[in-house]
Design a protein around this motif. Structure first.
Motif, PDB file in Angstrom:
ATOM      1  N   GLU A  69      13.689 -14.342  -6.947  1.00 26.34           N
ATOM      2  CA  GLU A  69      13.727 -12.991  -6.397  1.00 26.34           C
ATOM      3  C   GLU A  69      12.324 -12.452  -6.173  1.00 26.34           C
ATOM      4  N   GLU A  70      11.427 -12.765  -7.122  1.00 32.56           N
ATOM      5  CA  GLU A  70      10.047 -12.300  -6.979  1.00 32.56           C
ATOM      6  C   GLU A  70       9.387 -12.931  -5.755  1.00 32.56           C
ATOM      7  N   GLU A  71       9.603 -14.218  -5.576  1.00 27.81           N
ATOM      8  CA  GLU A  71       9.058 -14.885  -4.394  1.00 27.81           C
ATOM      9  C   GLU A  71       9.656 -14.304  -3.119  1.00 27.81           C
ATOM     10  N   LEU A  72      10.973 -14.033  -3.184  1.00 22.24           N
ATOM     11  CA  LEU A  72      11.624 -13.452  -2.007  1.00 22.24           C
ATOM     12  C   LEU A  72      11.083 -12.062  -1.710  1.00 22.24           C
ATOM     13  N   ASN A  73      10.858 -11.255  -2.763  1.00 20.99           N
ATOM     14  CA  ASN A  73      10.304  -9.917  -2.561  1.00 20.99           C
ATOM     15  C   ASN A  73       8.896  -9.984  -1.977  1.00 20.99           C
ATOM     16  N   LYS A  74       8.121 -10.944  -2.470  1.00 15.77           N
ATOM     17  CA  LYS A  74       6.783 -11.119  -1.898  1.00 15.77           C
ATOM     18  C   LYS A  74       6.858 -11.469  -0.424  1.00 15.77           C
ATOM     19  N   ALA A  75       7.793 -12.380  -0.107  1.00 14.13           N
ATOM     20  CA  ALA A  75       7.946 -12.771   1.295  1.00 14.13           C
ATOM     21  C   ALA A  75       8.402 -11.593   2.150  1.00 14.13           C
ATOM     22  N   LEU A  76       9.307 -10.774   1.568  1.00 13.80           N
ATOM     23  CA  LEU A  76       9.774  -9.602   2.306  1.00 13.80           C
ATOM     24  C   LEU A  76       8.645  -8.600   2.507  1.00 13.80           C
ATOM     25  N   ASN A  77       7.829  -8.436   1.444  1.00 12.72           N
ATOM     26  CA  ASN A  77       6.695  -7.512   1.560  1.00 12.72           C
ATOM     27  C   ASN A  77       5.710  -7.986   2.619  1.00 12.72           C
ATOM     28  N   VAL A  78       5.465  -9.299   2.629  1.00 13.74           N
ATOM     29  CA  VAL A  78       4.559  -9.854   3.643  1.00 13.74           C
ATOM     30  C   VAL A  78       5.123  -9.625   5.041  1.00 13.74           C
ATOM     31  N   ALA A  79       6.449  -9.894   5.170  1.00 13.72           N
ATOM     32  CA  ALA A  79       7.082  -9.701   6.484  1.00 13.72           C
ATOM     33  C   ALA A  79       7.053  -8.240   6.892  1.00 13.72           C
ATOM     34  N   GLU A  80       7.281  -7.349   5.905  1.00  6.06           N
ATOM     35  CA  GLU A  80       7.265  -5.929   6.213  1.00  6.06           C
ATOM     36  C   GLU A  80       5.863  -5.467   6.594  1.00  6.06           C
ATOM     37  N   ASN A  81       4.860  -5.985   5.842  1.00  4.66           N
ATOM     38  CA  ASN A  81       3.482  -5.620   6.175  1.00  4.66           C
ATOM     39  C   ASN A  81       3.094  -6.117   7.560  1.00  4.66           C
ATOM     40  N   ARG A  82       3.557  -7.324   7.886  1.00  6.33           N
ATOM     41  CA  ARG A  82       3.261  -7.850   9.217  1.00  6.33           C
ATOM     42  C   ARG A  82       3.927  -7.016  10.306  1.00  6.33           C
ATOM     43  N   ALA A  83       5.099  -6.470   9.953  1.00  6.96           N
ATOM     44  CA  ALA A  83       5.824  -5.686  10.953  1.00  6.96           C
ATOM     45  C   ALA A  83       5.152  -4.353  11.224  1.00  6.96           C
ATOM     46  N   ILE A  84       4.353  -3.851  10.250  1.00  6.16           N
ATOM     47  CA  ILE A  84       3.735  -2.533  10.427  1.00  6.16           C
ATOM     48  C   ILE A  84       2.206  -2.623  10.470  1.00  6.16           C
ATOM     49  N   THR A  85       1.664  -3.843  10.529  1.00  8.25           N
ATOM     50  CA  THR A  85       0.201  -4.036  10.511  1.00  8.25           C
ATOM     51  C   THR A  85      -0.242  -4.681  11.822  1.00  8.25           C
ATOM     52  N   ASP A  86      -1.353  -4.177  12.334  1.00  5.92           N
ATOM     53  CA  ASP A  86      -1.925  -4.753  13.546  1.00  5.92           C
ATOM     54  C   ASP A  86      -2.564  -6.089  13.218  1.00  5.92           C
ATOM     55  N   ALA A  87      -2.243  -7.108  13.977  1.00  6.12           N
ATOM     56  CA  ALA A  87      -2.685  -8.468  13.668  1.00  6.12           C
ATOM     57  C   ALA A  87      -4.179  -8.644  13.876  1.00  6.12           C
ATOM     58  N   VAL A  88      -4.808  -7.879  14.775  1.00  5.91           N
ATOM     59  CA  VAL A  88      -6.228  -8.070  15.090  1.00  5.91           C
ATOM     60  C   VAL A  88      -7.113  -7.333  14.091  1.00  5.91           C
ATOM     61  N   THR A  89      -6.807  -6.057  13.842  1.00  6.25           N
ATOM     62  CA  THR A  89      -7.704  -5.230  13.031  1.00  6.25           C
ATOM     63  C   THR A  89      -7.280  -5.147  11.566  1.00  6.25           C
ATOM     64  N   GLY A  90      -6.018  -5.430  11.266  1.00  5.51           N
ATOM     65  CA  GLY A  90      -5.550  -5.352   9.884  1.00  5.51           C
ATOM     66  C   GLY A  90      -5.149  -3.967   9.452  1.00  5.51           C
ATOM     67  N   ILE A  91      -5.232  -2.961  10.350  1.00  4.37           N
ATOM     68  CA  ILE A  91      -4.779  -1.624  10.004  1.00  4.37           C
ATOM     69  C   ILE A  91      -3.369  -1.414  10.533  1.00  4.37           C
ATOM     70  N   ALA A  92      -2.816  -0.209  10.296  1.00  3.33           N
ATOM     71  CA  ALA A  92      -1.440   0.063  10.712  1.00  3.33           C
ATOM     72  C   ALA A  92      -1.302  -0.014  12.225  1.00  3.33           C
ATOM     73  N   ASN A  93      -0.119  -0.517  12.669  1.00  3.47           N
ATOM     74  CA  ASN A  93       0.123  -0.611  14.096  1.00  3.47           C
ATOM     75  C   ASN A  93       0.816   0.649  14.610  1.00  3.47           C
ATOM     76  N   ARG A  94       1.217   0.617  15.861  1.00  4.91           N
ATOM     77  CA  ARG A  94       1.801   1.807  16.502  1.00  4.91           C
ATOM     78  C   ARG A  94       3.097   2.239  15.803  1.00  4.91           C
ATOM     79  N   ARG A  95       3.920   1.274  15.377  1.00  2.77           N
ATOM     80  CA  ARG A  95       5.189   1.616  14.718  1.00  2.77           C
ATOM     81  C   ARG A  95       4.940   2.370  13.416  1.00  2.77           C
ATOM     82  N   ARG A  96       4.005   1.840  12.601  1.00  6.54           N
ATOM     83  CA  ARG A  96       3.698   2.501  11.331  1.00  6.54           C
ATOM     84  C   ARG A  96       3.059   3.863  11.584  1.00  6.54           C
TER      85      ARG A  96
END
Length: 613
Positions: free
Chosen positions: A434-461
């Motif tokens: 579960e901990e590994e899954l939560n980490k993976a979910l957090n990573v996926a969630e961060n990727r969904a709200i983080t700009d891939a180039v600059t590392g800051i929040a994207n337009r959705r966030r």
């Protein structure tokens, strides 16, 4: 004598079974001996025209039929008929041929009916030690089969004008009924795997010797009514030797009592003088004794089966508990642990001597103590599902994630709560997953709200944050400011230096912005392309302009080369807007105002900050 039931596969296969001759010879010898003994017992009553004391041959035949497959019944019935017919023709009876045939035929009817009715009632266990089997014996063996046979025999004799119908029935019925109730259970018990309850032969012989001595002593004298003395001894024999001892004891008492009573001895003669009533009273005594002894045997056997079932149930529980990887604990209502399964040693390192740790909850992490107490409280209150995930302390001091499933155990008789059963399972593997899954979910969630180039929040966030702060400012009646930042002539930068260099440029601009925006409530996000947005809650227009100016200077001081820009370095144009949110305004208006101010900065020559109107 081998009369055991053959395997069912052989019976149903349709093959011809060779009937063992030795089996028939043994059966003939036993039947012949019992028949001769019955004639000897009944010699004097028959000589005086009295009723039969007991006819055990039919009961023995019924027991033999119940112990063999039904395909072998005809051979046994023919054998029994021949022996019975010969006994009627030979001394001391010397019965006429037609009378012998009638008696033998009626015996065949009695034996067949009794065996046919008792066979399904006794299946699958032939050992008579159950209440249902005793009832079946009394109904079919005492009343139905002897009753039908006696009616048939009385009909034959009355039609031949040999004897009155109502005189024949009492001559036949009691003796045959007594013979079946004694001999059938005796034969079945002796054929069981443990006759005489596995007692040593000398103990069985001693009890029978005592019974025989008491019976002779009671039935020999005629001065004292000591008939009741036999019953306690019979019950003792039953208690020590089981059904086989009880039936054999009844046979001995009936034989001794019948032999001596027919010769004028015994306490029955104190009340009855004529022979027939004396014999009838002896049979009544035998029947009453049979009922008491057999009922006692049924009760004793039921207690034995209950004890065996309890031991088997306990053994199954221990096998399951000791073979399970889960920790199983049993505790009373005071939470005093009475049993801990060996898995506690495997999982936690604690042995059974450490049961007190389970009682006090010392093996539970301090942060989970309150939850454990609530679990016991809810369980005692009758809550249906009582499951708790907690950390259990191992012997080495470490902790292991466990799951407790607590069940309230109730007394089967009173239904009152009597204790707790706790099944504790190791869920450390599941927790790690579960901990590994939560980490993976957090990573996926961060990727969904983080700009891939600059590392800051994207337009959705960015949109989510502005909307939340807008609602908060509207409720608190505070102001919110936004800076719209655009990198000057960024298209020329990409065309001159390439897109990879353009990405590095955006990251450096992001770093410059972040170095200025320090408050935890402030927010920096990429709006799209080369545009950035800074959200400043609780900030008025002057404070927003001040932050914007600091950002402009910080970017310029980065000295990022840009030959396509008149300033020869990368610069930014910033639009600043501030608003106190009302019910009639929307957050998009704030962004539109900042965007308009940013275009004013571009029109003013870039590398500057402009305020929205």
């Amino acid at each position: 004598m081998n009369t055991s039931v053959q395997p069912r596969s052989e019976e149903s296969s349709g093959s011809v079974t060779v009937f063992p001759l030795q089996q028939l010879i043994y059966a003939a010898l036993i039947l012949g001996g019992v028949t001769a003994g019955a004639e000897l017992l009944n010699t004097i009553p028959w000589a005086h025209g009295d009723i039969s004391i007991m006819w055990p041959s039919t009961g023995l035949m019924v027991g033999m039929l119940l112990c063999v497959p039904q395909r072998q019944w005809p051979a046994y019935i023919i054998l029994g008929t021949v022996i019975d017919f010969a006994a009627n023709l030979l001394p001391p009876l010397h019965a006429p041929l037609w009378l012998s045939l009638s008696a033998s035929g009626c015996n065949v009817v009695e034996v067949t009916i009794a065996a046919w009715l008792l066979s399904p009632a006794l299946a699958p266990h032939r050992y008579m030690a159950r209440a249902s089997q005793l009832v079946a014996l009394l109904i079919y063996g005492v009343f139905v089969a002897p009753g039908i046979a006696s009616l048939c025999y009385a009909t034959c004799l009355s039609l031949a004008h040999f004897k009155s119908f109502w005189l024949v029935v009492p001559e036949w019925f009691p003796g045959d009924a007594l013979g079946i109730t004694i001999m059938t259970p005796l034969y079945l018990s002796l054929k069981s795997r443990a006759p005489f309850s596995k007692r040593p032969w000398y103990e069985a012989a001693g009890w029978f010797a005592l019974l025989v001595v008491v019976s002779f002593g009671v039935f020999w004298q005629t001065s004292l009514p000591l008939l009741f003395v036999i019953l306690p001894v019979l019950l003792l024999v039953e208690m020590r030797l089981g059904m086989a001892g009880a039936a054999l004891g009844l046979l001995a008492v009936s034989t001794i009592g019948g032999f001596l009573t027919s010769r004028g001895h015994g306490p029955i003669g104190l009340t009855v003088l004529s022979p027939s009533p004396r014999t009838l009273m002896l049979q009544v005594f035998a029947f009453v004794s049979m009922l008491l002894v057999y009922i006692a045997e049924v009760v004793r056997a039921a207690r034995v089966r209950l004890g065996l079932n309890l031991r088997a149930s306990e053994q199954r529980f221990r096998l399951l508990a000791e073979g399970s990887s889960d920790i199983i604990t049993l505790a009373n209502l005071s939470r005093e642990v009475v049993y801990v399964s060996p898995s506690a040693t495997t999982l936690l390192g604690w042995d059974s001597r450490s049961a007190g740790l389970f009682e006090r909850g010392a093996m539970v992490h301090p942060d989970d103590q309150a939850s454990l107490e609530k679990l016991y409280t809810d369980c005692l209150a009758g809550k249906a599902r009582n499951i708790l995930e907690f950390r259990g302390r191992k012997r080495d001091g470490g902790y292991l994630w466990l799951e407790a499933n607590l069940v309230l155990h109730c007394d089967p008789e009173t239904s009152a709560p009597s204790g707790f059963i706790n099944v504790v399972r190791d869920i450390s593997g599941r927790k790690a997953h579960e901990e590994e899954l939560n980490k993976a979910l957090n990573v996926a969630e961060n990727r969904a709200i983080t700009d891939a180039v600059t590392g800051i929040a994207n337009r959705r966030r960015l949109d989510e944050y502005i909307e939340r702060e807008w609602q908060r400012a509207q409720t608190a009646h505070t102001k919110i400011s936004v800076l719209m930042i655009d990198v000057d002539r960024f298209k020329h930068y990409n065309d001159r230096y390439g897109h990879l260099a353009g990405d590095r440029c955006l990251r450096e601009v992001t770093g410059a912005i972040a170095s200025v925006v320090q408050r935890p409530t402030d927010f920096v996000g990429r709006y799209g392309g080369e545009e950035f947005v800074v959200v400043l809650p609780d900030t008025d227009l002057a404070g927003a302009w001040h932050i914007g100016e600091k950002i402009r200077r910080a970017v310029e001081l980065e000295q990022i080369p840009h030959e396509g820009n008149p300033h020869r370095v990368v610069t930014v144009s910033i639009g600043c807007a501030t608003i106190a949110p009302l019910d009639t305004t929307k957050s998009v208006q704030l962004l539109e105002s900042a965007d308009a101010a940013m275009y004013q900065a571009k029109e003013a020559g870039r590398n500057c900050v402009r305020l929205a109107n």
